[in-house]
Every structure is written in C-alpha cells, then in structure tokens.
Design a protein around this motif. Structure first.
Motif, PDB file in Angstrom:
ATOM      1  N   ARG A 139       0.980  -1.249   0.215  1.00  0.00           N
ATOM      2  CA  ARG A 139       0.124  -0.079   0.021  1.00  0.00           C
ATOM      3  C   ARG A 139       1.131   1.282  -0.027  1.00  0.00           C
ATOM      4  O   ARG A 139       1.893   1.575   0.951  1.00  0.00           O
ATOM      5  N   TYR A 140       0.702   1.959  -0.954  1.00  0.00           N
ATOM      6  CA  TYR A 140       1.809   3.180  -1.318  1.00  0.00           C
ATOM      7  C   TYR A 140       1.248   4.361   0.000  1.00  0.00           C
ATOM      8  O   TYR A 140       0.231   4.764  -0.001  1.00  0.00           O
ATOM      9  N   CYS A 141       2.187   4.614   0.743  1.00  0.00           N
ATOM     10  CA  CYS A 141       1.883   5.682   1.888  1.00  0.00           C
ATOM     11  C   CYS A 141       2.550   6.923   1.454  1.00  0.00           C
ATOM     12  O   CYS A 141       1.712   8.126   1.893  1.00  0.00           O
ATOM     13  N   GLY A 142       3.641   7.025   0.695  1.00  0.00           N
ATOM     14  CA  GLY A 142       4.100   8.545   0.245  1.00  0.00           C
ATOM     15  C   GLY A 142       5.569   8.415   0.079  1.00  0.00           C
ATOM     16  O   GLY A 142       6.183   7.196   0.051  1.00  0.00           O
ATOM     17  N   MET A 143       6.254   9.520   0.212  1.00  0.00           N
ATOM     18  CA  MET A 143       7.689   9.656  -0.121  1.00  0.00           C
ATOM     19  C   MET A 143       8.327  10.040   1.035  1.00  0.00           C
ATOM     20  O   MET A 143       7.980  11.008   1.869  1.00  0.00           O
ATOM     21  N   TYR A 144       9.599   9.562   1.438  1.00  0.00           N
ATOM     22  CA  TYR A 144      10.492  10.403   2.241  1.00  0.00           C
ATOM     23  C   TYR A 144      11.711  10.551   1.580  1.00  0.00           C
ATOM     24  O   TYR A 144      12.409   9.518   1.076  1.00  0.00           O
ATOM     25  N   ASP A 145      12.156  11.761   1.507  1.00  0.00           N
ATOM     26  CA  ASP A 145      13.672  12.036   0.717  1.00  0.00           C
ATOM     27  C   ASP A 145      13.376  11.473  -0.772  1.00  0.00           C
ATOM     28  O   ASP A 145      12.275  11.757  -1.307  1.00  0.00           O
ATOM     29  N   ARG A 146      13.911  10.578  -1.059  1.00  0.00           N
ATOM     30  CA  ARG A 146      13.673   9.987  -2.513  1.00  0.00           C
ATOM     31  C   ARG A 146      13.354   8.517  -2.587  1.00  0.00           C
ATOM     32  O   ARG A 146      13.439   7.608  -3.693  1.00  0.00           O
ATOM     33  N   ALA A 147      12.699   8.272  -1.297  1.00  0.00           N
ATOM     34  CA  ALA A 147      12.255   6.844  -1.220  1.00  0.00           C
ATOM     35  C   ALA A 147      10.666   6.680  -1.254  1.00  0.00           C
ATOM     36  O   ALA A 147      10.134   7.543  -0.662  1.00  0.00           O
ATOM     37  N   LEU A 148      10.427   5.958  -2.045  1.00  0.00           N
ATOM     38  CA  LEU A 148       8.778   5.478  -1.944  1.00  0.00           C
ATOM     39  C   LEU A 148       8.576   4.613  -0.834  1.00  0.00           C
ATOM     40  O   LEU A 148       9.298   3.544  -0.693  1.00  0.00           O
ATOM     41  N   LEU A 149       7.591   4.744  -0.067  1.00  0.00           N
ATOM     42  CA  LEU A 149       7.380   3.928   1.198  1.00  0.00           C
ATOM     43  C   LEU A 149       5.910   3.393   1.095  1.00  0.00           C
ATOM     44  O   LEU A 149       5.126   3.958   0.797  1.00  0.00           O
ATOM     45  N   PHE A 150       6.203   2.069   1.514  1.00  0.00           N
ATOM     46  CA  PHE A 150       4.845   1.193   1.326  1.00  0.00           C
ATOM     47  C   PHE A 150       4.744   0.459   2.701  1.00  0.00           C
ATOM     48  O   PHE A 150       5.498  -0.089   3.288  1.00  0.00           O
ATOM     49  N   SER A 151       3.497   0.256   3.239  1.00  0.00           N
ATOM     50  CA  SER A 151       3.028  -0.787   4.053  1.00  0.00           C
ATOM     51  C   SER A 151       2.523  -1.957   3.389  1.00  0.00           C
ATOM     52  O   SER A 151       2.511  -1.970   2.333  1.00  0.00           O
ATOM     53  N   VAL A 152       2.334  -2.970   4.292  1.00  0.00           N
ATOM     54  CA  VAL A 152       1.726  -4.025   4.007  1.00  0.00           C
ATOM     55  C   VAL A 152       0.267  -4.119   4.180  1.00  0.00           C
ATOM     56  O   VAL A 152      -0.124  -3.920   5.345  1.00  0.00           O
ATOM     57  N   ASN A 153      -0.527  -4.322   3.243  1.00  0.00           N
ATOM     58  CA  ASN A 153      -2.156  -4.391   3.329  1.00  0.00           C
ATOM     59  C   ASN A 153      -2.631  -3.469   4.065  1.00  0.00           C
ATOM     60  O   ASN A 153      -2.055  -2.017   3.630  1.00  0.00           O
ATOM     61  N   ASP A 154      -3.309  -3.206   5.086  1.00  0.00           N
ATOM     62  CA  ASP A 154      -3.903  -2.162   5.840  1.00  0.00           C
ATOM     63  C   ASP A 154      -3.030  -2.094   7.178  1.00  0.00           C
ATOM     64  O   ASP A 154      -3.696  -1.362   7.988  1.00  0.00           O
ATOM     65  N   PHE A 155      -1.848  -2.642   7.399  1.00  0.00           N
ATOM     66  CA  PHE A 155      -0.997  -2.389   8.407  1.00  0.00           C
ATOM     67  C   PHE A 155      -0.479  -1.047   8.511  1.00  0.00           C
ATOM     68  O   PHE A 155       0.097  -0.436   7.565  1.00  0.00           O
ATOM     69  N   VAL A 156      -0.800  -0.469   9.862  1.00  0.00           N
ATOM     70  CA  VAL A 156      -0.248   1.106   9.590  1.00  0.00           C
ATOM     71  C   VAL A 156       0.824   1.196  10.983  1.00  0.00           C
ATOM     72  O   VAL A 156       0.580   0.749  12.054  1.00  0.00           O
ATOM     73  N   SER A 157       2.071   1.564  10.575  1.00  0.00           N
ATOM     74  CA  SER A 157       3.167   1.577  11.568  1.00  0.00           C
ATOM     75  C   SER A 157       4.103   2.823  10.932  1.00  0.00           C
ATOM     76  O   SER A 157       3.745   3.155   9.914  1.00  0.00           O
ATOM     77  N   ASP A 158       5.203   2.828  11.805  1.00  0.00           N
ATOM     78  CA  ASP A 158       6.280   3.495  11.368  1.00  0.00           C
ATOM     79  C   ASP A 158       7.338   2.949  10.427  1.00  0.00           C
ATOM     80  O   ASP A 158       8.405   3.332   9.969  1.00  0.00           O
ATOM     81  N   TYR A 159       7.042   1.688  10.172  1.00  0.00           N
ATOM     82  CA  TYR A 159       7.935   0.772   9.300  1.00  0.00           C
ATOM     83  C   TYR A 159       7.424   0.536   7.982  1.00  0.00           C
ATOM     84  O   TYR A 159       6.099   0.261   7.541  1.00  0.00           O
ATOM     85  N   TYR A 160       8.181   0.691   7.008  1.00  0.00           N
ATOM     86  CA  TYR A 160       7.949   0.581   5.665  1.00  0.00           C
ATOM     87  C   TYR A 160       8.759  -0.261   4.925  1.00  0.00           C
ATOM     88  O   TYR A 160       9.999  -0.096   5.055  1.00  0.00           O
TER      89      TYR A 160
END
Length: 140
Positions: free
Chosen positions: A75-96
């Motif tokens: 699940r695409y969450c957004g960008m940090y610096d030049r990295a695209l960050l994704f979570s898994v399914n509907d899991f919400v945390s600070d790990y990507y």
C-alpha cells in the motif's frame, strides 16, 4: 539518513529505534515517523500511484521486479527523501518497505550485496484497494 542492517537496527544499544533504512532478504525497509512521510502521488510506469493505492507487484520481468507473496499487497503511503514508502495490506506503523525513486520507470533496492533495479513499464493497481485504505485511515 544512515543505512543500517537489520542486525544493527535490532541490536541497537538501549533498544531505541532510530529512523533509518535497513535491509534483509532482498528487500529494503525504512523506519520513518508518519508525520515525515509526504503523502504525494508519484508517476510510476504508465500511471500515477496515489497514497492508499495497492499493488501486488512492481515491474514485469522476474529479474527486475518486486512481487509480494499471495494475499499480501503493498500500500503506497508516500515519499521520504527520494524513497517511496509502502506498508503491507492495511497495516499502519512507522515501518515501511522502501524503494529509491530514480525515475518513473526505475526504482532501486539497496543492500550490503549491492543494488537491484526495479523496471516498471506498466503500473498495475489492485482494484478497490485505495478505498479500503481511506476508510481505515478515516477511522484513526
């Protein structure tokens, strides 16, 4: 941001969790505070990926793609610096899951063994995934 191995990250003195990228088993991860993630759309392949969109695979060819196991989606969450960050399914945390964004057709995963490019020509989203994500985030 400092590159960490999974062992550096988990065996950190005082068990404090620092922000950073780390890697293991062919994937690259990041720990980033959610308030630092820019929830912006990104051009990827022949489409646009919006925060909340789900994908099962990035790239088409086996050598230059990243595919989740059956039943799991990025699940695409957004960008940090030049990295695209994704979570898994509907899991919400600070790990990507993290992928360095080179251009609309190229992502990069880095590790101690080198780097692997992900080549994307066609963006395939999972239908309805974004709506599920928005409903979950609205409840939080």
């Amino acid at each position: 941001m400092q590159q960490l191995t999974i062992f550096d990250f988990l065996e950190n003195e005082g068990h404090e969790q620092h922000e950073g990228f780390f890697f293991t088993g062919g994937a690259m991860y990041a720990k980033v505070s959610r308030d630092k993630v820019k929830a912006i759309p990104v051009e990827l392949g022949d489409g646009i990926l919006y925060p909340g969109d789900f994908v099962q695979q990035l790239g088409e060819k086996a050598r230059t793609s990243f595919k989740m196991q059956k039943g799991y989606y990025l699940r695409y969450c957004g960008m940090y610096d030049r990295a695209l960050l994704f979570s898994v399914n509907d899991f919400v945390s600070d790990y990507y899951y993290a992928f360095y964004y080179i251009d609309r057709n190229t992502l990069l995963i880095c590790s101690n063994a080198g780097a692997k490019d992900i080549r994307i020509e066609k963006l395939v989203k999972e239908p309805g995934g974004g709506q599920v994500c928005l409903n979950i985030e609205e409840r939080n």
